[in-house]
Design a protein around this motif. Sequence first.
Motif, PDB file in Angstrom:
ATOM      1  N   LEU A  12     144.363 110.756  16.878  1.00 20.25           N
ATOM      2  CA  LEU A  12     144.104 109.276  16.451  1.00 20.25           C
ATOM      3  C   LEU A  12     145.164 108.208  17.014  1.00 20.25           C
ATOM      4  CD1 LEU A  12     141.687 107.919  14.855  1.00 20.25           C
ATOM      5  CD2 LEU A  12     143.024 108.083  12.855  1.00 20.25           C
ATOM      6  N   ASP A  13     146.217 108.726  17.139  1.00 19.24           N
ATOM      7  CA  ASP A  13     147.185 107.829  17.826  1.00 19.24           C
ATOM      8  C   ASP A  13     146.935 107.594  19.239  1.00 19.24           C
ATOM      9  OD1 ASP A  13     148.078 110.254  18.463  1.00 19.24           O
ATOM     10  OD2 ASP A  13     150.133 109.993  17.997  1.00 19.24           O
ATOM     11  N   LYS A  14     145.789 108.048  19.856  1.00 12.35           N
ATOM     12  CA  LYS A  14     145.576 107.913  21.294  1.00 12.35           C
ATOM     13  C   LYS A  14     144.437 107.414  21.881  1.00 12.35           C
ATOM     14  CE  LYS A  14     148.053 112.598  21.878  1.00 12.35           C
ATOM     15  NZ  LYS A  14     147.439 113.123  20.692  1.00 12.35           N
ATOM     16  N   CYS A  15     143.697 106.615  20.757  1.00 12.84           N
ATOM     17  CA  CYS A  15     142.537 106.041  21.178  1.00 12.84           C
ATOM     18  C   CYS A  15     142.616 104.386  21.327  1.00 12.84           C
ATOM     19  CB  CYS A  15     141.519 106.241  20.147  1.00 12.84           C
ATOM     20  SG  CYS A  15     141.448 108.063  19.669  1.00 12.84           S
ATOM     21  N   ALA A  16     143.564 103.728  21.299  1.00 11.83           N
ATOM     22  CA  ALA A  16     143.780 102.406  21.298  1.00 11.83           C
ATOM     23  C   ALA A  16     143.224 101.755  22.768  1.00 11.83           C
ATOM     24  CB  ALA A  16     145.143 101.860  21.013  1.00 11.83           C
ATOM     25  N   HIS A  17     143.799 102.376  23.906  1.00 11.13           N
ATOM     26  CA  HIS A  17     143.281 102.211  25.060  1.00 11.13           C
ATOM     27  C   HIS A  17     141.779 102.480  25.437  1.00 11.13           C
ATOM     28  CE1 HIS A  17     143.399 101.573  29.709  1.00 11.13           C
ATOM     29  NE2 HIS A  17     142.873 102.766  29.813  1.00 11.13           N
ATOM     30  N   ALA A  18     141.185 103.388  25.097  1.00 12.78           N
ATOM     31  CA  ALA A  18     139.807 103.755  25.226  1.00 12.78           C
ATOM     32  C   ALA A  18     139.057 102.567  24.466  1.00 12.78           C
ATOM     33  CB  ALA A  18     139.392 104.784  24.537  1.00 12.78           C
ATOM     34  N   MET A  19     139.592 102.108  23.184  1.00 11.27           N
ATOM     35  CA  MET A  19     138.781 101.116  22.338  1.00 11.27           C
ATOM     36  C   MET A  19     138.698  99.678  23.190  1.00 11.27           C
ATOM     37  SD  MET A  19     136.855 100.501  19.868  1.00 11.27           S
ATOM     38  CE  MET A  19     137.185 101.639  18.374  1.00 11.27           C
ATOM     39  N   SER A  20     140.030  99.478  23.755  1.00 11.83           N
ATOM     40  CA  SER A  20     139.843  97.991  24.602  1.00 11.83           C
ATOM     41  C   SER A  20     139.383  98.215  25.709  1.00 11.83           C
ATOM     42  CB  SER A  20     141.363  97.764  24.756  1.00 11.83           C
ATOM     43  OG  SER A  20     142.060  98.087  25.792  1.00 11.83           O
ATOM     44  N   SER A  21     139.141  99.504  26.378  1.00 12.86           N
ATOM     45  CA  SER A  21     138.320  99.549  27.447  1.00 12.86           C
ATOM     46  C   SER A  21     136.639  99.273  27.252  1.00 12.86           C
ATOM     47  CB  SER A  21     138.440 101.102  28.141  1.00 12.86           C
ATOM     48  OG  SER A  21     139.669 100.959  28.538  1.00 12.86           O
ATOM     49  N   VAL A  22     136.589  99.856  25.990  1.00 14.18           N
ATOM     50  CA  VAL A  22     135.023  99.524  25.563  1.00 14.18           C
ATOM     51  C   VAL A  22     134.618  98.066  25.277  1.00 14.18           C
ATOM     52  CG1 VAL A  22     133.212  99.823  23.615  1.00 14.18           C
ATOM     53  CG2 VAL A  22     134.878 101.506  24.101  1.00 14.18           C
ATOM     54  N   LYS A  23     135.523  97.428  24.715  1.00  9.41           N
ATOM     55  CA  LYS A  23     135.227  95.889  24.497  1.00  9.41           C
ATOM     56  C   LYS A  23     135.372  95.142  26.072  1.00  9.41           C
ATOM     57  CE  LYS A  23     138.360  95.955  20.526  1.00  9.41           C
ATOM     58  NZ  LYS A  23     139.134  95.184  19.726  1.00  9.41           N
ATOM     59  N   LYS A  24     136.126  95.582  26.880  1.00 10.54           N
ATOM     60  CA  LYS A  24     136.122  95.025  28.070  1.00 10.54           C
ATOM     61  C   LYS A  24     134.943  95.108  28.903  1.00 10.54           C
ATOM     62  CE  LYS A  24     140.981  95.200  29.126  1.00 10.54           C
ATOM     63  NZ  LYS A  24     142.283  95.906  30.061  1.00 10.54           N
ATOM     64  N   SER A  25     134.173  96.385  28.816  1.00 13.51           N
ATOM     65  CA  SER A  25     133.246  96.640  29.564  1.00 13.51           C
ATOM     66  C   SER A  25     132.001  95.999  28.796  1.00 13.51           C
ATOM     67  CB  SER A  25     132.769  98.375  29.278  1.00 13.51           C
ATOM     68  OG  SER A  25     134.092  98.998  29.565  1.00 13.51           O
ATOM     69  N   MET A  26     132.004  95.902  27.525  1.00 11.43           N
ATOM     70  CA  MET A  26     130.858  95.128  27.013  1.00 11.43           C
ATOM     71  C   MET A  26     130.667  93.677  27.379  1.00 11.43           C
ATOM     72  SD  MET A  26     130.982  96.752  23.098  1.00 11.43           S
ATOM     73  CE  MET A  26     129.295  96.547  22.583  1.00 11.43           C
ATOM     74  N   GLN A  27     132.143  92.939  27.532  1.00 14.90           N
ATOM     75  CA  GLN A  27     132.162  91.631  27.889  1.00 14.90           C
ATOM     76  C   GLN A  27     131.664  91.334  29.429  1.00 14.90           C
ATOM     77  OE1 GLN A  27     135.803  89.925  27.324  1.00 14.90           O
ATOM     78  NE2 GLN A  27     135.151  88.405  26.103  1.00 14.90           N
ATOM     79  N   TRP A  28     132.204  92.318  29.981  1.00 18.41           N
ATOM     80  CA  TRP A  28     131.976  92.351  31.466  1.00 18.41           C
ATOM     81  C   TRP A  28     130.401  92.706  31.934  1.00 18.41           C
ATOM     82  CZ3 TRP A  28     129.982  95.274  35.564  1.00 18.41           C
ATOM     83  CH2 TRP A  28     130.209  94.907  36.830  1.00 18.41           C
ATOM     84  N   ASP A  29     129.947  93.391  31.353  1.00 23.60           N
ATOM     85  CA  ASP A  29     128.288  93.472  31.539  1.00 23.60           C
ATOM     86  C   ASP A  29     127.619  92.206  31.342  1.00 23.60           C
ATOM     87  OD1 ASP A  29     126.898  95.397  33.039  1.00 23.60           O
ATOM     88  OD2 ASP A  29     126.127  96.566  31.388  1.00 23.60           O
ATOM     89  N   GLU A  30     127.995  91.628  29.993  1.00 19.49           N
ATOM     90  CA  GLU A  30     127.361  90.392  29.603  1.00 19.49           C
ATOM     91  C   GLU A  30     127.507  89.416  30.811  1.00 19.49           C
ATOM     92  OE1 GLU A  30     128.680  89.533  25.658  1.00 19.49           O
ATOM     93  OE2 GLU A  30     127.927  91.359  24.836  1.00 19.49           O
ATOM     94  N   GLN A  31     128.670  89.297  31.055  1.00 21.85           N
ATOM     95  CA  GLN A  31     129.053  88.005  32.091  1.00 21.85           C
ATOM     96  C   GLN A  31     128.518  88.410  33.377  1.00 21.85           C
ATOM     97  OE1 GLN A  31     133.201  87.926  31.833  1.00 21.85           O
ATOM     98  NE2 GLN A  31     133.396  86.554  29.873  1.00 21.85           N
TER      99      GLN A  31
END
Length: 889
Positions: free
Chosen positions: A236-255
């Motif tokens: 569980l302490d190794k998931c932060a980067h994956a989570m921030s990558s999800v959010k960046k991806s969602m934003q990028w595909d919208e833009q």
Amino acid sequence: MPQPETTMAKLDATTPQPIQLKDYTPPSFLIDKVDLTFDLEEDHTRVTSRLVLHRNPAHPDARAALQLDGRELELESVKLDGELLDSSRYELDAESLSIAAMPDNAILEIVTVIHPETNTSLNGLYRSGANFYSQCEAEGFRKITYYLDRPDVMARFSTTIVADKQKWPVLLSNGNKVGEGMLDRNRHWVKWVDPFKKPAYLFALVAGKLSLLADRYTTTSGREVALEIWVEPADLDKCAHAMSSVKKSMQWDEQRYGLEYDLDTYMIVAVGDFNMGAMENKGLNIFNTKYVLARADTATDVDFDGIEAVIAHEYFHNWTGNRVTCRDWFQLSLKEGLTVFRDQEFSADMGSAEVCRIDAVRTLRTHQFAEDAGPMAHPIRPESYIEINNFYTVTVYEKGAEVVRMYQTLLGRDGFRKGMDLYFKRHDGQAVTCDDFRAAMADANDYDLGQFARWYSQAGTPVLRVRGQYDAAAQTYTLEVSQSCPATPGQAEKLPFHIPLTLGLVGPDGADLPLQLAGEAEAVAGSRVLSVKEASQTFHFINVAVEPVPSLLRNFSAPVKLDFPYSRPQLVHLLAHDSDAFCRWEAGQTLMLQDLQGLIDAARSGGELELKDDFVAAMRRVLADESLDPALVALMLTLPAETYLADQQDEIDPDAIRAGREAMKLGLARALRSEFKAAYTRMLDSGAYQYEATAVARRSLKNIALAYLSELDESGLMELAERQFAEANNMTDAQAALACLVNWPEGDAALASFASKWADEALVMDKWFTLQASSRRLGVVAKIKALMQHPAFALTNPNKVRSLIGTFVHNNLAGFHAIDGSGYEFAADTLLAVDKLNPQVAARLAGSFNRWKKLEPVRRAHMRAALERVAAHAGLSRDVYEIVSKNLM
Ligand code: PHE
Ligand code: ZN
């Protein structure tokens, strides 16, 4: 040439038959709705499936039987419209369940029993530890229940999972959770409904003890999405980067594309036993832990990059793959080439676009050009296959992405976006073909892409031959361009491709000259794209005031080999000045390759191994130029892989390649010792680890400097590596230092301390195996065999097999190709053992034989013997059979 008749004759009785694109027919039935119930137990799983079907009017035979796919299933019962069928009413064989007398509309209820607890193929429903996971692409769903397991059958799914609540507290499937409750014997149930129609390959189920990292995202249109990453509690302490990558991806595909997520929940599950990188199941992506888990001390910059890219890739599939899917598996590149292109563009926007592009080209050339030149060569849309799992290739993925990129190069970014918009407008909710994608691009831009279709049907790497002529009196520069493409299996002759050739003309001062073709009123500044369509074509540039150096194939505008007779001073000029970073890097690589070839030839003939002065001087200038992006400097100093060098030879002598390449490393280290030391010191960073472009770039240059310095047999330099290894606060620096140490006796202690520190971190132990498998120390086969006995190794785990055995057979050229054939014997034994457990992973190992015909005669004979031994083995999987038989053709 080999005569494989005897071997092939033995195989004939059970020879698997190829599937052909030209035989495509629509399914006889379509499925509107499927309701699944899974009863999970320790020693079996019962699957109840209720299908609502109707006859497909598009099928040529209006009375055709219903033939459902199914493998390794225990059939318990079949009910048609409520009536239990006895075995006279259907036909059952190893691959299907057929019902001849079918009404036009029907409800079928099928109960099967399966055994995930003994499923080592990691295809279908399987166990990893105590948990359950599924993998259905391409044809795994047929190992769960009888079904029309083809992507052009799209249905609405509901899934009810029943399991012991203590053992399997978390129960996940696609879509939205609509209910849950308790049953007898401490079992609980959860029901999921996916509102979107989907093909069976996008089905997923996960059950087990998992921990959750939760977050939220609000889309541009205001949809609230719950983001969930599910992992083993210790991770569980190794998931932060994956989570921030999800959010960046969602934003990028919208833009970039105006594409939003379409469900209330987006789930990612990480599993340590997984055949590939990750899988885009609707709403429930399942990932190899390698592409989710990262912490500064456990993962390198390359791992962080990979996670960001793969998270983006799977997320982007929701539109390019799931909302619009493939009609059949020959169209795989429709979703994969397009989605790789999208993730490449995303990564380019997140970090350095130039560095991303060069990395992508390196991958393509090292792996895809090799595939195109070998026995498995196929177009990005293959015409036949024996086992579809063998076609998840660098050709379908990476060359596929290059083909998509060429649309953008020809149509411009806005034109490409128009094509994408039209593609979704026309095909949302459909299963379509590569031709449909091409038509959308053509129609949205009113652009003729007829000839462009050849990129989908012709295999092989085209060669673009270019010759330039400057006429000082007339102030013209003439480019003669001709193209050809070598023969590939089944395709002797090729027709000309439509090739976008992006170019510039570089003046003596290093600046781009204006570009004006004869007949044009005005000049264009910088670069322009020429459409090359003929076998031979001439382009006349006018008003060229001074003799230029042509800068060709800028940004690698097409997946071709360029043949232009650059002089060494011209290459030095481009390396120093080209406004296109790819071409600057390429000029350096061309110089480097020429000199490497000289060294390899000298090693083979026993000559002197010396570097050329102009090359050394050019590299010195690169290294000393503090105005350059350190990441680009590092790339310019990176040598091509041994395998890439092998592919440039007429006849491969692995020892000469190793000797030549080592001589180049040592020569540069000696000549540029003080520059490397200065760069190392300049790039040192005492702060906390940050995954951020500038810091990543600095570490890449620091660590390549360290790698060169550690070539020198000097104790002070070895201490540098040892100190970095001991003091590193991040895995990038620790691993880089260890990679230097493993080639020397000092490495043993470092390897031992690394292993004891990281014994419980599977992904870190993968690095430990990889480092040793790539070592250039002698006797490496014996070493690999010993490492297979290590408690952290497991033949059932694909990551372990790839780290240790895959690295050795694919990347350690001189080790694997030991002159006594011991590497081949080892590879054959190991792949046969793996084939019994996991055919997909075994087939990837079999790919290590693909270069055999180009080896020098002694090794060629050894390798052929090993191949024939594998081919003659009884009970070979279709996966391995296809690779081995195509090698022996
Ligand atoms: N479709 C997956 C991807 O590219 C790859 C994959 C194929 C995973 C087959 C598992 C099995 O994202
Ligand atoms: Zn994909």
